[in-house]
Design an enzyme around this catalytic site. Structure first.
Site, PDB file in Angstrom:
ATOM      1  N   VAL A 141       1.434  -3.711   3.909  1.00  0.00           N
ATOM      2  CA  VAL A 141       1.309  -4.967   4.649  1.00  0.00           C
ATOM      3  C   VAL A 141       2.551  -5.847   4.602  1.00  0.00           C
ATOM      4  CG1 VAL A 141      -1.209  -5.200   4.734  1.00  0.00           C
ATOM      5  CG2 VAL A 141       0.034  -6.039   2.721  1.00  0.00           C
ATOM      6  N   LYS A 189       0.437   3.455  -2.884  1.00  0.00           N
ATOM      7  CA  LYS A 189      -0.807   4.198  -3.154  1.00  0.00           C
ATOM      8  C   LYS A 189      -0.615   5.715  -3.277  1.00  0.00           C
ATOM      9  CE  LYS A 189      -3.776   0.646  -1.019  1.00  0.00           C
ATOM     10  NZ  LYS A 189      -4.486   0.272   0.231  1.00  0.00           N
ATOM     11  N   TYR A 247      -3.137  -3.296 -10.480  1.00  0.00           N
ATOM     12  CA  TYR A 247      -2.959  -2.784  -9.107  1.00  0.00           C
ATOM     13  C   TYR A 247      -2.094  -3.760  -8.282  1.00  0.00           C
ATOM     14  CZ  TYR A 247      -4.283  -2.358  -4.187  1.00  0.00           C
ATOM     15  OH  TYR A 247      -4.254  -2.284  -2.806  1.00  0.00           O
ATOM     16  N   SER A 276       0.809  -1.235   0.000  1.00  0.00           N
ATOM     17  CA  SER A 276       0.000   0.000   0.000  1.00  0.00           C
ATOM     18  C   SER A 276       0.832   1.270   0.000  1.00  0.00           C
ATOM     19  CB  SER A 276      -0.926   0.029   1.218  1.00  0.00           C
ATOM     20  OG  SER A 276      -1.956  -0.900   1.049  1.00  0.00           O
ATOM     21  N   TYR A 315      -5.336   4.640   7.664  1.00  0.00           N
ATOM     22  CA  TYR A 315      -6.655   4.007   7.685  1.00  0.00           C
ATOM     23  C   TYR A 315      -7.422   4.338   8.969  1.00  0.00           C
ATOM     24  CZ  TYR A 315      -4.021   1.292   4.278  1.00  0.00           C
ATOM     25  OH  TYR A 315      -3.219   0.911   3.253  1.00  0.00           O
TER      26      TYR A 315
END
Ligand code: DON
Length: 445
Positions: free
Chosen positions: A261, A67, A191, A64, A243
């Site tokens: 992660v 992102k 992705y 992530s 998050y």
């Protein structure tokens, strides 16, 4: 002498090493095989210095952490409006893989959760780009942020794709709302490749430092993205990057950040440094346990919280004094540091309350290292108004800190090298438009 910073980093790693709580991610089977003891931390300054301790050159997948960078690429390639039309900027307060969209617009809440990130992947590159070329664009873009060529870990990619049911569900839902306009599986494949790009903690720190350095990679000198894009990305990182732990993070750490992660965690401190940590065990939010502890420590040890109030604004006015006497007297407002709005306001206020009786007034910038645009305009307006009030105004600016010192309509200023008596050689200054007069020192005293 050896630098203190690697020693500090090594000590910080030593302090968190005993914390073996959390587990490496196992919903991507290949990630579960990571050595949970790996631990590293890197600081990369905006002028390209890299300090590290521990496992800083071990490769792991970016996940992530890609992102925010791909969001930056999408904003660059498509422009703000088309991207904002498809992905919001509101914190969701939900887990990264939550299947949810804004009820009124159907958009994903933000580009940091999977729904938003899958969408921003589809927006990288020009509209209609072949999906494979788009992945290449993404890998090239991530490489530019890192300052070296990056590659995809095929095993992790295949492993994630075999279990990507949830991301596929999200993508099909996005297709249902016309947020995605192509085959959802193809977008999720792209992705997933994006998430499988291999990086080291050193790479991540440099990528974060590129954000901290207004979009310019500190090592390669390449401008990767524009300043408005960086501002947008850092804003979203600070509100959504962690998050459903974003609020705790904002209050306790206060550094725009993003986790992955595989155990990576980055923070970008505008104008200062990029930070990266690596430790694979995760907390229930999907953030690295030791990474979060390290960031908490870095923030409190070094006052890195972005809401920390800088002392500079209070100290802008170093002195307000008179040099010389009688008709030769010069009123000197001596400024210091970096001057932004608040610092310039302090000078405006001083000029108003002092209401100088001396004909000559000097703004002394000798100890100033930067004047931002709003401060420049405010200081020049002070010069203009002082001129209109009948003063002879000097700008003491030996290092040409003030760009284009033209006070405009009715204003007049003489730029000099120092305040004082005698002949002072004029500083070397390329003639600048609007610079009305250049001289040596303010005559007086
Ligand atoms: O989409 C996924 O589930 C992963 N490729 C990335 C998730 C991730 O890194 C969440 N962040 N902590």
């Amino acid at each position: 002498m050896q630098s203190v910073i690697p020693d500090y980093l090594a000590e910080a790693l030593g302090d968190v090493e005993s914390d073996t709580s959390g587990e490496p991610a196992d919903y991507i089977p290949e990630l579960a095989t990571a050595d949970p003891e790996l631990l590293g931390a890197v600081f990369a300054t905006v002028d390209g210095e890299v300090y590290g301790a521990g496992d800083i050159d071990t490769e792991f997948t970016i996940q992530s952490i890609s992102k925010p960078f791909v969001y930056a690429l999408a904003l660059t390639d498509r422009g703000f409006d088309p991207v904002l039309a498809k992905v919001g900027v509101e914190p969701s307060g939900e887990a990264f893989n939550r299947i949810s969209l804004e009820s009124d617009t159907g958009r994903p809440f933000n580009p940091m959760i999977n729904a938003g990130a899958i969408t921003t992947h589809s927006l990288a590159g020009p509209a209609g780009m072949d999906p494979q070329e788009r992945v290449e664009r993404v890998v090239r873009g991530l490489s530019a942020f890192a300052g070296r060529g990056l590659r995809v870990d095929e095993r992790v990619c295949v492993s994630e794709m075999e279990h990507a049911h949830r991301n596929l569900a999200i993508a099909y839902m996005l297709r249902g709302y016309d947020i995605l306009i192509e085959d959802p599986r193809v977008v999720v494949e792209g992705y997933t490749r994006q998430c499988s790009v291999l990086v080291t903690a050193r790479d991540l720190a440099m990528m974060a430092a590129t954000l901290a350095h207004r979009g310019v990679n500190p090592l390669s000198g390449e401008r990767v993205v524009s300043e408005p894009v960086v501002r947008q990305v850092l804003s979203v990182m600070s509100t959504c990057g962690m998050y459903d732990a974003a609020g705790d993070w904002a209050t306790q750490v206060g550094i725009p950040a993003k986790s992955g992660v595989a155990g990576g965690l980055i923070g970008a401190l505008p104008g200062q440094i990029g930070i990266a940590t690596f430790s694979p065990r995760l907390d229930p939010h999907g953030n690295s346990v030791r990474g979060v502890s390290l960031f908490e420590r870095f923030s409190s040890d070094m006052g890195l919280h972005v809401m920390e109030v800088p002392a500079a604004a209070r100290a802008t006015l170093r002195s307000n004094h008179v040099v010389g006497s009688g008709p030769d007297a010069v009123r000197v407002l001596q400024l210091q540091g970096g001057i932004g709005f608040a610092g310039a306001e302090r000078v405006v206020r001083e000029a108003v309350t002092t209401a100088p009786t001396e004909t000559r007034v000097a703004l002394d910038l000798t100890m100033v290292y930067v004047v931002d645009d709003v401060a420049r305009r405010m200081l020049l307006e002070v010069v203009r108004r002082l001129t209109l009030d009948g003063h002879q105004v000097y700008l003491v600016d030996p290092d040409a800190i003030m760009p284009d010192p033209d006070p405009g309509d009715g204003g007049r200023v003489t730029v000099v090298s120092e305040v004082g008596q005698g002949v002072v050689p004029p500083r070397e200054a390329a003639p600048r438009r609007g610079r009305p007069e250049e001289g040596g020192g303010v005559p007086g005293s």
